[in-house]
Design a protein around this motif. Structure first.
Motif, mmCIF file in Angstrom:
data_model
loop_
_atom_site.group_PDB
_atom_site.id
_atom_site.type_symbol
_atom_site.label_atom_id
_atom_site.label_comp_id
_atom_site.label_asym_id
_atom_site.label_seq_id
_atom_site.Cartn_x
_atom_site.Cartn_y
_atom_site.Cartn_z
ATOM 1 N N SER A 71 0.845 -1.210 0.000
ATOM 2 C CA SER A 71 0.000 0.000 0.000
ATOM 3 C C SER A 71 0.873 1.250 0.000
ATOM 4 N N ASP A 124 -7.919 9.185 -13.280
ATOM 5 C CA ASP A 124 -9.288 9.526 -12.895
ATOM 6 C C ASP A 124 -10.078 10.053 -14.090
ATOM 7 N N GLY A 180 -10.791 13.752 -8.445
ATOM 8 C CA GLY A 180 -11.319 13.076 -7.250
ATOM 9 C C GLY A 180 -12.292 11.951 -7.546
ATOM 10 N N ARG A 181 -12.486 11.597 -8.813
ATOM 11 C CA ARG A 181 -13.387 10.486 -9.126
ATOM 12 C C ARG A 181 -12.802 9.601 -10.226
ATOM 13 N N THR A 241 -8.202 7.471 -7.822
ATOM 14 C CA THR A 241 -8.616 7.856 -6.473
ATOM 15 C C THR A 241 -9.117 6.636 -5.697
ATOM 16 N N ALA A 242 -9.828 5.747 -6.380
ATOM 17 C CA ALA A 242 -10.335 4.547 -5.691
ATOM 18 C C ALA A 242 -9.167 3.734 -5.123
ATOM 19 N N ARG A 250 -6.180 4.767 -4.476
ATOM 20 C CA ARG A 250 -5.503 5.542 -3.425
ATOM 21 C C ARG A 250 -6.273 5.415 -2.104
ATOM 22 N N GLU A 251 -7.591 5.506 -2.183
ATOM 23 C CA GLU A 251 -8.396 5.388 -0.953
ATOM 24 C C GLU A 251 -8.186 4.021 -0.304
ATOM 25 N N HIS A 285 -4.736 3.910 1.283
ATOM 26 C CA HIS A 285 -4.702 4.727 2.511
ATOM 27 C C HIS A 285 -5.328 3.971 3.671
ATOM 28 N N ALA A 286 -6.415 3.289 3.357
ATOM 29 C CA ALA A 286 -7.230 2.722 4.435
ATOM 30 C C ALA A 286 -6.710 1.395 4.965
ATOM 31 N N VAL A 342 -16.016 1.306 -2.231
ATOM 32 C CA VAL A 342 -15.064 2.312 -2.734
ATOM 33 C C VAL A 342 -14.987 2.233 -4.258
ATOM 34 N N HIS A 356 -16.476 5.103 -7.186
ATOM 35 C CA HIS A 356 -15.611 5.759 -8.177
ATOM 36 C C HIS A 356 -15.855 5.260 -9.594
#
Ligand code: SRM
Ligand code: SF4
Length: 555
Positions: free
Chosen positions: A85, A363, A367-368, A372-373, A375-376, A379-380, A409, A413
């Motif tokens: 990650s 993207d 942000g879409r 971004t998906a 990356r989220e 991150h999580a 997620v 996206h």
């Protein structure tokens, strides 16, 4: 002396005089010019960096007498395509801040950044280094990024092979410290630096690139027969676990040189894990000694094997290996998975393979989208990201309880699941071609969606709309998206024309045949459609299009 010969002499001379790949790169990087000297351009390839210019504006800039729009492509070698990650987040950061906003997954499980300015190169390589990644030896006349079926990473039954791509990357990386001196201020990172001093490369390295792939014993998603050297883990009846070794594959051709051709690898031998490094070194040294250094278009190892015959090449390898090679086992390639969709792993965690689309992680709107998906997700959670040789990504090691989270997620996206993909779209590949590739004769990646849509409409009209069809497209015959082994291969010939190849094996075990030359892209579906109709009418139960075409045209 021909042009080819003189340019080759120049390239061999540049390597020889480079002080182990240093040359004047440091001085060139420090200069105010937006581009580099020719010598540095060649040497930088060994460091994973290609000098390019934006070809969309080349003509108008030239006509206006302006400097070209110089940009750089950086390829990050990712053995087996495996990332954490934290590493994925670092690539995402580079895409946003140093490159053109996209992460380009390649057919060799690496990552490319496009549109990087000269001033961003050292920042980029430094960022890679901080996350135990490197662009060093991703290009150049050396062993390139080793590809490996993602199933060998996530499937516990093959744990003895899991680290092999990393091991080969470290073992066969040139030992020079030049990259670390030039790009990361002399810092060292044990995890990505060469392990052993390999004087076998010598001062002029290999005649050309050298590619290794490790296929899963049950399937061939990496196109193992298209490689200079391929490994298939198998069990020998007397010696136990080891590797079936194939050699002499490669797909690149050149219109200017009719004695260039695509070739599938031949079986060489069986080796035990303990023997593997020595055997690969013997093959590399044979190629180093016998490869053609007078013509870069014919310098790949496949031509040495083709010219002297597999038996002759084998005898040369034996001489350098110091002993006789065992007879190879009979190994069949049975299938080729695209690794898309959800799967439960043997440790009860999950993984999901996601279609990327010509490998371009970008993207749709700020942000879409897929970048971004991903990356989220990175991150999580602590996840494993596996790039596939189909330019897709598998998000792996997902806790069973997180399936809903990951699904949400991706859906938020607009990332489509495998069931929503069209039958051609699902496995279609395309190389980058225009506007970045200096060798492109025609468009590829940018035209893939239209071609896929049109061919899917042809499939539907032919009454086979639900059947899978493998389509691969490139902007020139170098074959970067491996069209030469596809069921349908579309290969750029001129700005507005393509050659159509049909009948490759979906398992990567047969070359496609040239069906028709110089077609406009819009004409391809109509040329294909009668064959799709015949496939419906004359195909055997369960027979794929490539197998069908090959069978009926052979008889
Ligand atoms: Fe490739 C050259 C892109 C896989 C055969 N390839 C290039 C260059 C660097 C163009 C150049 O020399 O200026 C392309 C960069 C364009 C750009 O703007 O990004 C390029 N090749 C790619 C990638 C990104 C295609 C993709 O869509 O993913 C793949 C990166 C692989 C990696 O991560 O290392 C890529 N290239 C391949 C493959 C497929 C494979 O290895 O499985 C092949 C066919 C197999 C083979 O090597 O025979 C391939 N690329 C070539 C060749 C032909 C070499 C030859 O034998 O003659 C060239 C031309 C060259 O080297 O001069 C080439
Ligand atoms: Fe460029 Fe040709 Fe490779 Fe496409 S196939 S990326 S056009 S070299």
């Amino acid at each position: 002396m021909s042009d080819v010969t003189s340019s080759l002499v120049a390239e061999e001379g540049i390597k020889l005089a480079s002080n182990n790949l240093r040359g004047s790169i440091l001085e060139d990087l420090a200069s105010a010019a937006p581009n580099l000297s020719g010598h540095s351009e060649h040497l930088l390839k060994f460091h994973g960096i290609y000098a390019q210019d934006n070809r969309d504006v080349r003509r108008e800039r030239t006509q206006a007498g302006e400097t070209l729009d110089y940009i750089f492509m950086i390829r990050v070698a990712i053995p087996g395509g495996r990332l954490s990650s934290a590493q994925w987040l670092s690539l995402d950061h580079i895409a946003e801040n140093v490159a053109d906003g996209s992460i380009r997954l390649t057919t060799r499980q690496a990552v490319q950044f496009h549109g990087v300015l000269k001033t961003g190169l050292q920042e980029l390589t430094g960022q890679l280094h901080r996350h135990a990644m490197t662009s060093f030896a991703a290009c150049g006349d050396v062993v390139r990024n080793t590809v490996m079926c993602p199933g060998l990473v996530s499937d516990d039954a093959h744990t003895h092979v899991t680290e092999l791509a990393n091991h080969l990357a470290r073992t066969f990386k040139p030992a020079t410290q030049a990259h670390w001196e030039i790009f990361v201020n002399g810092e060292r990172a044990a995890s990505i630096e060469p392990e052993i001093e390999h004087s076998f490369y010598g001062d002029t390295y290999l005649p050309r690139k050298f590619k290794i792939a490790i296929a899963h014993p049950d399937e061939n998603c990496v196109d193992v027969l298209a490689q200079d050297l391929g490994l298939i883990p198998v069990v020998h009846p007397e010696l136990g676990a080891g590797y079936h070794v194939v050699i002499g594959g490669g797909l690149g051709r050149s219109y200017a040189q009719p004695d260039t051709f695509a070739r599938l690898a031949d079986a060489l031998t069986f080796v035990t894990p303990e023997e593997l490094d020595d055997l690969i070194r013997a093959v590399l040294v044979t190629y180093r000694d016998l490869g053609d250094r007078t013509n870069r278009r014919r310098a790949r190892m496949k031509y040495v094997v083709a010219d002297m015959g597999t038996a002759g090449f084998r005898a040369e390898v034996e001489q350098r290996y110091g002993r006789a090679l065992r007879a190879p086992l009979a190994v069949a390639l049975r299938d080729a998975s695209d690794h898309l969709g959800w799967r439960t792993l043997s440790d009860a965690t999950l993984e999901v393979g996601i279609r990327v689309g010509a490998g371009r992680v970008r993207d749709d709107a700020p942000g879409r989208g897929i970048r971004t998906a991903l990356r989220e997700l990175a991150h999580a959670r602590e996840l494993t990201f596996l790039i596939t040789a189909q330019q897709d990504i598998v998000v792996s090691r997902i806790a069973a309880a997180d399936r809903g989270f990951v699904t949400e997620v991706l859906a938020r996206h607009g990332v489509r699941g495998v069931d929503d993909l069209g039958p051609v779209e699902r496995t279609a590949l395309a190389c980058p071609a225009l506007p970045t590739c200096g060798q492109a004769l025609a468009e590829s990646e940018r035209r893939l969606p239209t071609l896929v849509r049109d061919v899917e409409e042809s499939l539907a009209r032919a009454g086979v709309g639900a059947r899978a069809l493998q389509l691969r497209m490139t902007g020139c015959p170098n074959g970067c998206a491996r069209p030469a082994v596809a069921e349908v291969g579309v290969v750029g010939r001129t700005k507005n024309s393509y050659d159509l190849y049909l009948g490759g094996g979906p398992r990567g075990d047969r070359l496609a045949a040239l069906h028709q030359e110089k077609l406009k892209l819009e004409e391809i579906p109509a040329v294909l459609e009668p064959w799709l109709v015949r496939w419906r009418e004359e195909g055997l139960v369960g027979e794929g299009f490539g197998d069908f075409y090959s069978r009926v045209t052979a008889s």
